[in-house]
Design a protein around this motif. Structure first.
Motif, short mmCIF file in Angstrom:
data_model
loop_
_atom_site.label_atom_id
_atom_site.label_comp_id
_atom_site.label_asym_id
_atom_site.label_seq_id
_atom_site.Cartn_x
_atom_site.Cartn_y
_atom_site.Cartn_z
N ARG A 52 0.83 -1.20 0.00
CA ARG A 52 0.00 0.00 0.00
C ARG A 52 0.86 1.26 0.00
NH1 ARG A 52 -3.19 -2.64 3.95
NH2 ARG A 52 -2.37 -1.23 5.55
N ILE A 53 1.96 1.21 0.75
CA ILE A 53 2.83 2.38 0.79
C ILE A 53 3.47 2.61 -0.57
CG2 ILE A 53 4.98 3.26 1.77
CD1 ILE A 53 4.20 1.97 4.41
N LEU A 54 4.02 1.55 -1.15
CA LEU A 54 4.69 1.70 -2.44
C LEU A 54 3.73 2.04 -3.56
CD1 LEU A 54 7.29 -1.21 -2.23
CD2 LEU A 54 7.67 1.23 -1.89
N SER A 55 2.46 1.68 -3.39
CA SER A 55 1.48 2.01 -4.42
C SER A 55 1.31 3.50 -4.60
CB SER A 55 0.13 1.36 -4.10
OG SER A 55 -0.43 1.94 -2.93
N LEU A 56 1.67 4.27 -3.57
CA LEU A 56 1.58 5.73 -3.71
C LEU A 56 2.52 6.26 -4.78
CD1 LEU A 56 1.39 6.89 0.03
CD2 LEU A 56 -0.45 6.93 -1.67
N LEU A 57 3.59 5.51 -5.05
CA LEU A 57 4.54 5.96 -6.07
C LEU A 57 3.95 5.92 -7.47
CD1 LEU A 57 7.80 4.29 -4.74
CD2 LEU A 57 7.14 6.69 -4.57
N ARG A 58 2.79 5.28 -7.62
CA ARG A 58 2.12 5.31 -8.92
C ARG A 58 1.53 6.68 -9.22
NH1 ARG A 58 -1.26 -0.42 -8.67
NH2 ARG A 58 0.57 -1.81 -8.49
N ARG A 59 1.39 7.47 -8.19
CA ARG A 59 0.91 8.84 -8.40
C ARG A 59 2.09 9.70 -8.82
NH1 ARG A 59 -2.94 9.70 -3.01
NH2 ARG A 59 -4.02 7.66 -3.16
N PRO A 60 2.04 10.32 -9.96
CA PRO A 60 3.22 11.06 -10.45
C PRO A 60 3.71 12.14 -9.50
CG PRO A 60 1.61 10.77 -12.21
CD PRO A 60 0.94 10.31 -10.96
N HIS A 61 2.79 12.87 -8.86
CA HIS A 61 3.26 13.95 -7.99
C HIS A 61 3.96 13.39 -6.75
CE1 HIS A 61 -0.47 12.91 -5.87
NE2 HIS A 61 -0.06 13.64 -4.85
N VAL A 62 3.55 12.21 -6.29
CA VAL A 62 4.22 11.60 -5.14
C VAL A 62 5.60 11.08 -5.55
CG1 VAL A 62 4.12 9.74 -3.44
CG2 VAL A 62 2.05 11.01 -4.02
N ALA A 63 5.69 10.48 -6.72
CA ALA A 63 6.97 9.95 -7.18
C ALA A 63 7.99 11.09 -7.35
CB ALA A 63 6.78 9.21 -8.50
N PHE A 64 7.57 12.19 -7.97
CA PHE A 64 8.47 13.33 -8.12
C PHE A 64 8.86 13.91 -6.76
CE2 PHE A 64 6.89 13.73 -12.59
CZ PHE A 64 8.13 13.72 -13.21
N ASP A 180 -5.66 11.56 1.46
CA ASP A 180 -6.46 10.35 1.59
C ASP A 180 -5.71 9.21 2.26
OD1 ASP A 180 -4.78 10.34 -0.65
OD2 ASP A 180 -5.92 8.76 -1.63
N LYS A 181 -4.37 9.25 2.25
CA LYS A 181 -3.57 8.19 2.87
C LYS A 181 -2.42 8.80 3.65
CE LYS A 181 -4.62 4.60 -0.54
NZ LYS A 181 -4.03 3.62 -1.49
N PRO A 182 -2.73 9.52 4.72
CA PRO A 182 -1.65 10.21 5.45
C PRO A 182 -0.66 9.25 6.11
CG PRO A 182 -3.73 10.34 6.66
CD PRO A 182 -4.06 9.78 5.32
N GLU A 183 -1.17 8.09 6.61
CA GLU A 183 -0.25 7.15 7.27
C GLU A 183 0.73 6.56 6.27
OE1 GLU A 183 -3.53 6.92 7.43
OE2 GLU A 183 -4.05 7.42 9.52
N SER A 184 0.21 6.11 5.14
CA SER A 184 1.10 5.53 4.11
C SER A 184 2.05 6.58 3.56
CB SER A 184 0.25 4.93 2.98
OG SER A 184 -0.56 3.88 3.46
N GLY A 185 1.53 7.78 3.36
CA GLY A 185 2.39 8.84 2.87
C GLY A 185 3.50 9.19 3.85
N GLY A 186 3.15 9.23 5.13
CA GLY A 186 4.17 9.50 6.13
C GLY A 186 5.22 8.41 6.21
N GLY A 187 4.78 7.15 6.12
CA GLY A 187 5.74 6.05 6.12
C GLY A 187 6.67 6.09 4.93
N LEU A 188 6.11 6.41 3.76
CA LEU A 188 6.93 6.49 2.56
C LEU A 188 7.94 7.62 2.66
CD1 LEU A 188 7.50 5.52 -0.33
CD2 LEU A 188 5.71 7.08 -1.13
N MET A 189 7.52 8.75 3.21
CA MET A 189 8.45 9.88 3.33
C MET A 189 9.55 9.58 4.33
SD MET A 189 7.73 13.91 4.09
CE MET A 189 7.10 14.14 2.42
N VAL A 190 9.20 8.98 5.46
CA VAL A 190 10.22 8.64 6.46
C VAL A 190 11.24 7.66 5.88
CG1 VAL A 190 10.61 7.46 8.65
CG2 VAL A 190 8.78 9.14 8.45
N ALA A 191 10.74 6.66 5.16
CA ALA A 191 11.64 5.68 4.55
C ALA A 191 12.55 6.35 3.52
CB ALA A 191 10.83 4.56 3.90
N SER A 192 11.99 7.25 2.74
CA SER A 192 12.79 7.96 1.73
C SER A 192 13.86 8.82 2.38
CB SER A 192 11.87 8.83 0.85
OG SER A 192 10.90 8.05 0.18
N ILE A 193 13.50 9.50 3.44
CA ILE A 193 14.47 10.36 4.13
C ILE A 193 15.58 9.53 4.75
CG2 ILE A 193 14.78 11.93 6.08
CD1 ILE A 193 12.00 13.06 5.46
#
Length: 241
Positions: A52-64, A180-193
Motif C-alpha cells: 500500500r505504501i509503495l502504491s503511492l509511487l504510482r501517483r506522479p506527484h508523489v513519485a516526483f 487520503d492516505k496520510p499514514e502511508s504517505g508519512g511512512g513512505l516519506m520517512v523511509a525515503s528520508i
C-alpha cells in the motif's frame, strides 16, 4: 528381539516376532504429545502495508516529490555529516570553537523551524524550491570562507536555520498532497528520508576518500540543485485536481 522403548517410533526396529505388548508400547508413545510438536506460533497477518505504501509511487506527484525529498536530504547530509572534519581542517577550530559552531547551528534550527511554520502555508512551493538552492549557496560560500572562524560561524548559523526549515515544508506538503492516505504517505516519506541520509553520507564519505572535503560539499550541492530543478514551480509535486 523386543524393540527398545528408547526408540519406539522406529518401526524398522521391530522384529518379525514383535508381540502385542511391543505394539502397545509403541502406540502409547505415539499417543503422548511431543512438546516440540505442540508448540504453536502466532500466524503472521498479511496486511500488505508495504504494498500500500509503495502504491503511492504510482501517483506522479508523489513519485516526483519522493525523488526531490531524497535529493534534498541526501545533499544536505552529504555536507552535514562532514562538518566536523571541515571545521577542524579548513577552519582549524579547536574543541571549544567546534562546540560553539555546532551549538550555533543547533540553536539556529529553532529559528528556522519557527520561521518556516509562519510562512509555509502561504508560500509552500516557493519555499520547497528555494530552500535547497539557498542551502546549496551557503554550502558553496563555506569553501572560500572556511579559514575565517567568524564568517564560518555566521554561515553555519544560516545553514542550520535553512536545514531545519526544510522538514517543515515537506510535512506541510504531505498533509496537502496525500490527504487520503496520510499514514502511508508519512511512512513512505520517512523511509525515503532515512534512505537518502544513508546514501548521502555514503556519497560524501566516498568523495572525501577519493578527493577532498570540498568535493563532498560540491557533491551535496549538486544533489540539492537537482532537487530544486525537480520541484520547479511546484506543478510536478501538486496532486491532480
Amino acid at each position: 528381539m523386543v524393540p527398545s522403548e528408547r526408540h519406539p517410533q522406529n518401526p524398522a526396529s521391530w522384529s518379525p516376532n514383535s508381540t502385542r505388548t511391543n505394539k502397545e508400547i509403541y502406540n502409547r508413545h505415539r499417543a503422548t504429545p511431543n512438546p516440540a510438536e505442540s508448540v504453536t506460533f502466532p500466524k503472521l497477518a498479511v496486511t500488505f502495508a508495504e504494498i500500500r505504501i509503495l502504491s503511492l509511487l504510482r501517483r506522479p506527484h508523489v513519485a516526483f516529490a519522493m525523488l526531490a525529498v531524497m535529493l534534498t536530504f541526501g545533499g544536505a547530509f552529504a555536507v552535514f555529516t562532514y562538518f566536523r572534519p571541515f571545521f577542524e581542517t579548513y577552519t582549524h577550530a579547536d574543541a571549544s570553537e567546534l562546540s560553539f559552531l555546532l551549538l550555533g547551528m543547533g540553536l539556529a534550527g529553532f529559528a528556522g523551524t519557527y520561521g518556516a511554520s509562519a510562512v509555509v502555508n502561504k508560500r509552500l512551493y516557493r519555499l520547497m524550491m528555494g530552500m535547497p538552492v539557498a542551502l546549496a549557496g551557503v554550502t558553496l560560500a563555506l569553501l572560500p570562507a572556511g579559514h575565517n572562524l567568524w564568517t564560518v560561524a555566521i554561515l553555519v548559523i544560516v545553514w542550520g536555520a535553512i536545514n531545519a526549515a526544510i522538514p517543515v515544508a515537506w510535512s506541510t506538503w504531505l498533509s496537502k498532497a496525500v490527504r487520503d492516505k496520510p499514514e502511508s504517505g508519512g511512512g513512505l516519506m520517512v523511509a525515503s528520508i532515512q534512505l537518502s541520509i544513508m546514501l548521502g553520507a555514503e556519497l560524501g564519505g566516498a568523495l572525501i576518500d577519493h578527493f577532498s572535503i570540498g568535493a563532498a560539499f560540491i557533491g551535496g550541492v549538486a544533489l540539492m540543485l537537482f532537487s530544486a530543478i525537480i520541484i520547479g514551480s511546484g506543478k510536478r509535486i501538486q496532486p491532480d485536481t
